[in-house]
Design a protein around this motif. Structure first.
Motif, short mmCIF file in Angstrom:
data_model
loop_
_atom_site.label_atom_id
_atom_site.label_comp_id
_atom_site.label_asym_id
_atom_site.label_seq_id
_atom_site.Cartn_x
_atom_site.Cartn_y
_atom_site.Cartn_z
N ILE A 78 -39.37 39.44 -9.71
CA ILE A 78 -39.59 37.99 -9.64
C ILE A 78 -38.27 37.20 -9.68
N LEU A 82 -37.32 34.70 -6.68
CA LEU A 82 -37.05 33.27 -6.90
C LEU A 82 -35.67 32.89 -6.38
N LEU A 104 -44.32 35.59 -3.87
CA LEU A 104 -44.43 34.89 -5.15
C LEU A 104 -45.81 34.24 -5.30
N SER A 105 -46.34 33.69 -4.23
CA SER A 105 -47.66 33.06 -4.33
C SER A 105 -48.73 34.11 -4.64
N ALA A 108 -48.67 35.06 -8.35
CA ALA A 108 -49.08 34.02 -9.30
C ALA A 108 -50.38 34.37 -10.01
N GLU A 111 -48.87 36.02 -12.88
CA GLU A 111 -47.80 35.24 -13.52
C GLU A 111 -48.08 33.75 -13.33
N LEU A 114 -45.63 30.83 -12.24
CA LEU A 114 -45.04 30.75 -10.90
C LEU A 114 -45.54 29.57 -10.09
N LYS A 117 -43.20 26.67 -10.43
CA LYS A 117 -41.92 26.95 -9.77
C LYS A 117 -42.05 26.82 -8.26
N LEU A 118 -43.18 27.27 -7.74
CA LEU A 118 -43.41 27.14 -6.30
C LEU A 118 -43.58 25.68 -5.89
N ALA A 142 -50.94 29.56 -5.12
CA ALA A 142 -50.56 30.05 -6.46
C ALA A 142 -51.31 29.28 -7.55
#
Length: 146
Positions: A78, A82, A104-105, A108, A111, A114, A117-118, A142
């Motif tokens: 991660i 990022l 990352l999505s 999520a 996590e 995230l 952050k997205l 996410a």
């Protein structure tokens, strides 16, 4: 590399090529894919993560991210994802950025932090309209998953 008698030394030798700036992206890509499909793919995960941290090639980063995702091991990277999603000087066309953001999505779900952050990444003024739209879509996905 898909042989059942592949050794740890073979795997390490493959990653010395993957991490070499002298190796072509095609050669590195073939080795990344072979490592992810090898009987030692579990042992390849930390080597893939280390390669993602050190790569300066968008195409290698994309292949590594996809290999980690295929091995259900992307969550361990991660911070690197990022970093790529925030923009890097070695990815001026944002080729790896698209894949990192999408990954990352997906992460999520596991996590929840995230999503925020997205959302912040989607507001980056350096993004084109198309990029901002993709980042917002990833943030929405996410947020729905968390």
């Amino acid at each position: 590399m898909n042989s059942p008698d592949i050794s740890r030394e073979d795997l390490e030798a493959a990653f010395s090529v993957i991490d070499s700036p002298q190796a072509s992206d095609d050669e590195a890509g073939a080795l990344i894919n072979a490592a992810a499909r090898s009987p030692l793919s579990g042992e390849a995960v930390p080597l893939l993560a280390a390669s993602l941290r050190s790569t300066r090639s968008p195409s290698r980063a994309i292949l590594i991210i996809r290999a980690l995702r295929g091995l259900d091991a992307a969550a361990g990277s991660i911070p690197e994802l990022l970093h790529i999603a925030r923009g890097t000087d070695w990815d001026p066309g944002r080729d790896a950025w698209w894949v990192a953001l999408g990954t990352l999505s997906r992460l999520a779900r596991r996590e929840p932090g995230l999503a925020g952050k997205l959302r912040a990444l989607a507001e980056d003024p350096r993004l084109t309209e198309h990029q901002a739209s993709w980042a917002a879509k990833c943030a929405d996905r996410a947020g729905a998953a968390s």
